[in-house]
Motif scaffolding. Structure first.
Motif, short mmCIF file in Angstrom:
data_model
loop_
_atom_site.label_atom_id
_atom_site.label_comp_id
_atom_site.label_asym_id
_atom_site.label_seq_id
_atom_site.Cartn_x
_atom_site.Cartn_y
_atom_site.Cartn_z
N GLY A 62 -13.76 93.23 -6.64
CA GLY A 62 -13.27 91.99 -7.24
C GLY A 62 -12.09 92.19 -8.16
O GLY A 62 -11.54 91.21 -8.68
N SER A 63 -11.65 93.45 -8.37
CA SER A 63 -10.44 93.64 -9.17
C SER A 63 -9.20 93.33 -8.34
O SER A 63 -8.11 93.18 -8.89
CB SER A 63 -10.38 95.07 -9.73
N CYS A 64 -9.35 93.26 -7.04
CA CYS A 64 -8.24 92.85 -6.17
C CYS A 64 -8.54 91.56 -5.40
O CYS A 64 -7.66 90.78 -5.12
CB CYS A 64 -7.93 93.94 -5.15
N HIS A 65 -9.83 91.40 -5.01
CA HIS A 65 -10.20 90.27 -4.16
C HIS A 65 -10.94 89.20 -4.95
O HIS A 65 -11.66 89.53 -5.89
CB HIS A 65 -11.18 90.73 -3.06
N SER A 66 -10.81 87.97 -4.51
CA SER A 66 -11.73 86.96 -5.00
C SER A 66 -12.84 86.82 -3.96
O SER A 66 -12.59 86.68 -2.77
CB SER A 66 -10.95 85.67 -5.30
N ILE A 67 -14.10 86.95 -4.43
CA ILE A 67 -15.25 86.98 -3.52
C ILE A 67 -16.32 86.04 -4.05
O ILE A 67 -16.87 86.27 -5.12
CB ILE A 67 -15.83 88.42 -3.42
N PRO A 68 -16.62 84.97 -3.31
CA PRO A 68 -17.62 84.02 -3.79
C PRO A 68 -18.96 84.69 -4.07
O PRO A 68 -19.40 85.53 -3.27
CB PRO A 68 -17.76 83.02 -2.63
N GLY A 69 -19.57 84.34 -5.17
CA GLY A 69 -20.91 84.84 -5.49
C GLY A 69 -20.92 86.18 -6.22
O GLY A 69 -21.98 86.67 -6.57
N ILE A 70 -19.75 86.79 -6.45
CA ILE A 70 -19.69 88.07 -7.17
C ILE A 70 -19.12 87.80 -8.57
O ILE A 70 -17.97 87.38 -8.69
CB ILE A 70 -18.79 89.10 -6.45
N PRO A 71 -19.93 88.05 -9.60
CA PRO A 71 -19.45 87.77 -10.95
C PRO A 71 -18.13 88.49 -11.24
O PRO A 71 -17.99 89.67 -10.96
CB PRO A 71 -20.58 88.31 -11.85
N GLY A 72 -17.15 87.75 -11.73
CA GLY A 72 -15.87 88.33 -12.14
C GLY A 72 -14.91 88.61 -10.99
O GLY A 72 -13.78 89.04 -11.24
N ALA A 73 -15.35 88.41 -9.76
CA ALA A 73 -14.46 88.72 -8.61
C ALA A 73 -13.57 87.52 -8.32
O ALA A 73 -13.85 86.73 -7.42
CB ALA A 73 -15.29 89.10 -7.39
N ASP A 74 -12.48 87.43 -9.10
CA ASP A 74 -11.60 86.28 -8.90
C ASP A 74 -10.13 86.69 -8.86
O ASP A 74 -9.25 85.91 -9.13
CB ASP A 74 -11.85 85.23 -9.99
N ALA A 75 -9.86 87.98 -8.52
CA ALA A 75 -8.48 88.47 -8.51
C ALA A 75 -7.74 87.93 -7.29
O ALA A 75 -8.34 87.52 -6.30
CB ALA A 75 -8.47 89.99 -8.50
N LYS A 76 -6.42 87.93 -7.41
CA LYS A 76 -5.60 87.35 -6.34
C LYS A 76 -4.65 88.39 -5.72
O LYS A 76 -3.74 88.04 -5.01
CB LYS A 76 -4.76 86.19 -6.89
N ALA A 77 -4.89 89.68 -6.01
CA ALA A 77 -3.98 90.71 -5.50
C ALA A 77 -4.13 90.89 -4.00
O ALA A 77 -3.20 91.33 -3.32
CB ALA A 77 -4.26 92.03 -6.22
N ALA A 78 -5.31 90.58 -3.47
CA ALA A 78 -5.60 90.81 -2.06
C ALA A 78 -6.19 89.52 -1.48
O ALA A 78 -6.54 88.62 -2.23
CB ALA A 78 -6.59 91.98 -1.95
N PRO A 79 -6.32 89.45 -0.15
CA PRO A 79 -6.82 88.21 0.45
C PRO A 79 -8.22 87.87 -0.06
O PRO A 79 -9.04 88.77 -0.27
CB PRO A 79 -6.88 88.52 1.96
N PRO A 80 -8.50 86.58 -0.26
CA PRO A 80 -9.86 86.18 -0.67
C PRO A 80 -10.85 86.48 0.45
O PRO A 80 -10.51 86.37 1.63
CB PRO A 80 -9.74 84.67 -0.90
N LEU A 81 -12.07 86.89 0.09
CA LEU A 81 -13.05 87.29 1.11
C LEU A 81 -14.13 86.23 1.30
O LEU A 81 -15.29 86.57 1.47
CB LEU A 81 -13.66 88.64 0.74
N GLU A 82 -13.75 84.97 1.26
CA GLU A 82 -14.80 83.96 1.43
C GLU A 82 -14.99 83.64 2.91
O GLU A 82 -14.04 83.74 3.69
CB GLU A 82 -14.53 82.71 0.60
N GLN A 83 -16.22 83.28 3.27
CA GLN A 83 -16.59 82.91 4.64
C GLN A 83 -15.99 83.90 5.64
O GLN A 83 -15.32 83.52 6.60
CB GLN A 83 -16.15 81.48 4.93
#
Ligand code: HEC
Length: 146
Positions: A62-83
């Protein structure tokens, strides 16, 4: 002027509230197969999904990706991993299968030399659990605990 400002405020508040609800509806509505897109593959009660969630948090994905359901994983450096189950390709290269996702998580530098995603020393068992998490549909509780 006052009533106009009041009206605008009420309207933008309404827009904000309704877009939150739209988001919730979209998240909860995506459980079936739509236009040939795969269904989420595992349920959140699955042990490996929970393990994967912990591992994704521990490895700091989550330091690079935003991943739903992972606390603090809201970074925008890499593609979001939702769905993620809806993706056709992994990193625009590999067909989105479990084996390929495990390969990517373990060794992105082999798949795409020079990619900004580093090899993080993830074992195969760990990568499988992370993949199980990425392929499941986060519950509302998970999303609210971010
Ligand atoms: C230093 C930043 C960084 C970290 C840390 C990182 N990634 Fe990535 N990741 C990236 C970048 C950048 C890409 C896009 C690579 C590309 O498309 O070439 C990527 C791509 C991906 C993809 C494919 C995304 C897609 O849209 O196809 C997955 C899945 C993924 N990462 C999972 C993980 C997991 C799981 C972890 C933790 C173990 C992790 N990443 C840690 C930077 C990172």
């Amino acid at each position: 002027m006052k009533p106009v400002i009041g009206h605008v405020d009420a309207k933008s508040l309404w827009l904000r509230v309704s877009s939150v609800w739209l988001g919730v509806l979209l998240l909860t509505a995506c459980t079936g197969e739509v236009n040939g897109v795969q269904e989420p593959r595992t349920s959140s009660s699955d042990h490996s999904v929970q393990t994967g969630r912990t591992l994704i948090a521990d490895y700091g994905c989550g330091s690079c990706h935003s991943i739903p359901g992972i606390p603090g994983a809201d970074a925008k450096a890499a593609p979001p991993l939702e769905q993620f189950y809806q993706r056709t390709y992994i990193a625009g290269q590999l067909p989105n299968t479990l084996d390929n996702l495990v390969l990517w998580i373990q060794n992105p530098q082999e798949v795409e030399p020079g990619t900004a995603m580093p090899n993080l020393g993830v074992t195969q068992i760990e990568a499988r659990a992370m993949a199980a998490y990425l392929y499941h549909q986060p519950t509302l509780t998970e999303l609210l605990s971010q």
